[in-house]
Write a protein that holds these residues in place. Sequence first.
Motif, PDB file in Angstrom:
ATOM      1  N   LEU A   1      32.575  52.032  78.535  1.00  0.00           N
ATOM      2  CA  LEU A   1      33.525  52.009  77.548  1.00  0.00           C
ATOM      3  C   LEU A   1      33.739  50.268  77.026  1.00  0.00           C
ATOM      4  O   LEU A   1      33.653  49.434  77.739  1.00  0.00           O
TER       5      LEU A   1
ATOM      6  N   ARG B   1      35.088  47.146  74.538  1.00  0.00           N
ATOM      7  CA  ARG B   1      36.140  46.468  73.554  1.00  0.00           C
ATOM      8  C   ARG B   1      35.484  45.402  73.035  1.00  0.00           C
ATOM      9  O   ARG B   1      35.049  44.351  73.968  1.00  0.00           O
TER      10      ARG B   1
ATOM     11  N   ALA C   1      43.711  56.598  70.833  1.00  0.00           N
ATOM     12  CA  ALA C   1      43.609  57.601  71.919  1.00  0.00           C
ATOM     13  C   ALA C   1      44.796  58.328  71.741  1.00  0.00           C
ATOM     14  O   ALA C   1      45.922  57.960  71.283  1.00  0.00           O
TER      15      ALA C   1
ATOM     16  N   ALA D   1      47.012  58.289  76.397  1.00  0.00           N
ATOM     17  CA  ALA D   1      46.649  56.994  76.922  1.00  0.00           C
ATOM     18  C   ALA D   1      47.907  56.196  77.104  1.00  0.00           C
ATOM     19  O   ALA D   1      48.887  56.190  75.872  1.00  0.00           O
ATOM     20  N   GLU D   2      47.750  55.023  77.996  1.00  0.00           N
ATOM     21  CA  GLU D   2      48.897  54.030  77.835  1.00  0.00           C
ATOM     22  C   GLU D   2      48.491  53.119  76.706  1.00  0.00           C
ATOM     23  O   GLU D   2      47.246  53.226  76.131  1.00  0.00           O
ATOM     24  N   GLU D   3      49.258  52.373  76.066  1.00  0.00           N
ATOM     25  CA  GLU D   3      48.968  51.486  74.998  1.00  0.00           C
ATOM     26  C   GLU D   3      48.029  50.322  75.544  1.00  0.00           C
ATOM     27  O   GLU D   3      47.951  49.959  76.590  1.00  0.00           O
ATOM     28  N   GLY D   4      47.088  50.162  74.705  1.00  0.00           N
ATOM     29  CA  GLY D   4      46.112  49.248  74.971  1.00  0.00           C
ATOM     30  C   GLY D   4      44.800  49.894  75.288  1.00  0.00           C
ATOM     31  O   GLY D   4      43.999  49.170  75.723  1.00  0.00           O
ATOM     32  N   GLN D   5      44.809  51.164  75.742  1.00  0.00           N
ATOM     33  CA  GLN D   5      43.848  51.694  76.437  1.00  0.00           C
ATOM     34  C   GLN D   5      42.620  52.228  75.736  1.00  0.00           C
ATOM     35  O   GLN D   5      41.632  52.918  76.211  1.00  0.00           O
ATOM     36  N   ALA D   6      42.805  52.208  74.294  1.00  0.00           N
ATOM     37  CA  ALA D   6      41.920  52.627  73.462  1.00  0.00           C
ATOM     38  C   ALA D   6      40.629  51.862  73.415  1.00  0.00           C
ATOM     39  O   ALA D   6      40.692  50.638  73.520  1.00  0.00           O
ATOM     40  N   TRP D   7      39.378  52.333  73.279  1.00  0.00           N
ATOM     41  CA  TRP D   7      38.220  51.600  73.388  1.00  0.00           C
ATOM     42  C   TRP D   7      37.485  51.621  71.907  1.00  0.00           C
ATOM     43  O   TRP D   7      37.606  52.606  71.207  1.00  0.00           O
TER      44      TRP D   7
ATOM     45  N   GLU E   1      36.306  43.063  76.871  1.00  0.00           N
ATOM     46  CA  GLU E   1      36.753  44.011  78.037  1.00  0.00           C
ATOM     47  C   GLU E   1      35.433  45.123  78.097  1.00  0.00           C
ATOM     48  O   GLU E   1      35.188  45.487  76.956  1.00  0.00           O
TER      49      GLU E   1
ATOM     50  N   VAL F   1      34.333  48.758  80.748  1.00  0.00           N
ATOM     51  CA  VAL F   1      34.075  49.569  81.845  1.00  0.00           C
ATOM     52  C   VAL F   1      32.892  50.124  82.071  1.00  0.00           C
ATOM     53  O   VAL F   1      32.427  50.452  81.051  1.00  0.00           O
TER      54      VAL F   1
END
Length: 125
Positions: free
Chosen positions: A26, A28, A66, A69-75, A111, A113
């Motif tokens: 993943l 960013r 997304a 997902a929580e805010e900021g978790q889109a890739w 960032e 994953v």
Amino acid sequence: MIDMDERALDALLAEDPGGPVVMLNLLRFRPDGGRESYQRYAEALGPEINARYGLRVEYFGDGGRALVAEEGQAWDAVLPVRYPSRQAFADMIRDPDYRAASHFRSEALVESVLQPTVPLQGSVV
């Protein structure tokens, strides 16, 4: 965290269930040329590294908004890559030719994953 250390590779190998592994990437990107730097990384690896370690890109796509997902978790991008084994992946990461190109990846990302996955036995999917 962008780069992997030797302890992470050692843990990956210690937990090896055997067989192929699909590494979920993943990504960013840096807003100032990150995609371009990642392209240079892919080009620097080229077909030689792919063939040497038997890797196969399963899919490479832009991430959308997304839905759950929580805010900021889109890739920005998703990239699953299949390797014949965890050992093949570790050998690639430790290869001097790979290491010479890996700075492009580090420069490209803010960032990431990188998560090993294995097929579920008896899966209905």
